[in-house]
Design a protein around this motif. Sequence first.
Motif, short mmCIF file in Angstrom:
data_model
loop_
_atom_site.label_atom_id
_atom_site.label_comp_id
_atom_site.label_asym_id
_atom_site.label_seq_id
_atom_site.Cartn_x
_atom_site.Cartn_y
_atom_site.Cartn_z
N LEU A 66 76.79 -34.82 -55.81
CA LEU A 66 75.56 -35.48 -55.35
C LEU A 66 74.53 -34.40 -55.09
CD1 LEU A 66 73.93 -37.94 -54.40
CD2 LEU A 66 74.97 -37.66 -52.15
N VAL B 209 79.99 -39.43 -48.47
CA VAL B 209 78.68 -38.96 -48.95
C VAL B 209 78.58 -37.45 -48.79
CG1 VAL B 209 76.19 -39.00 -48.49
CG2 VAL B 209 77.47 -41.14 -48.61
N THR C 118 71.84 -43.32 -50.65
CA THR C 118 73.22 -43.16 -51.10
C THR C 118 74.19 -43.90 -50.17
OG1 THR C 118 72.69 -41.01 -52.05
CG2 THR C 118 75.02 -41.50 -51.70
N CYS D 101 67.31 -39.47 -49.57
CA CYS D 101 68.31 -39.62 -50.63
C CYS D 101 69.67 -39.95 -50.02
CB CYS D 101 68.38 -38.34 -51.45
SG CYS D 101 69.54 -38.45 -52.83
#
Length: 173
Positions: free
Chosen positions: A57, A48, A71, A67
């Motif tokens: 992202l 991530v 994710t 967020c």
Amino acid sequence: MLIRYIYRMSTKKTEIEELYTGSYQRLLTKATQMLKDEADANDAVSDVFARVAEGSLRLPEGHEESCLMVTIRNLCIDRIHRLTLRERVERRLSLSDPSMTSTESQQEPVAEMIDYAERTLSKQTWRVFQLRFDEGLRYWEIAARLGISEKAVYKHLAKALQTLKEKFNPTGI
């Protein structure tokens, strides 16, 4: 122009570092809860933040952590769906029975459960079971593939799970 670019890049790096420092532990905890494996969870969290760092992202300002949590949840769900039936059962067994530590001791009951299911369940119930747990298909996807209703998929899965429960967990504990 170059100075502005360098300034923006160093500011972005600092922001990502602060976000990493502030969110890492919560993300790792969430991923570990979902994946049941700390090494996999650590990889997921690293993935991530790698996406954030490379810019693939983008986090909405003011909602960065929420967020990130969404994710990481989605990434964990994807990883779980990619696991085979055998891997899923092995993870559940290793969590539910701490005395089982070696790989061989884990694989034996898993293989026994899968063999029993394959021998005992009807062909259609076995196929539904495989599609759900091996391939990770949703009920409607299984129904479409086999040409049956979603209700029939539910009934086949309920039957398969009940059969396994009666054989391998007769006391319901």
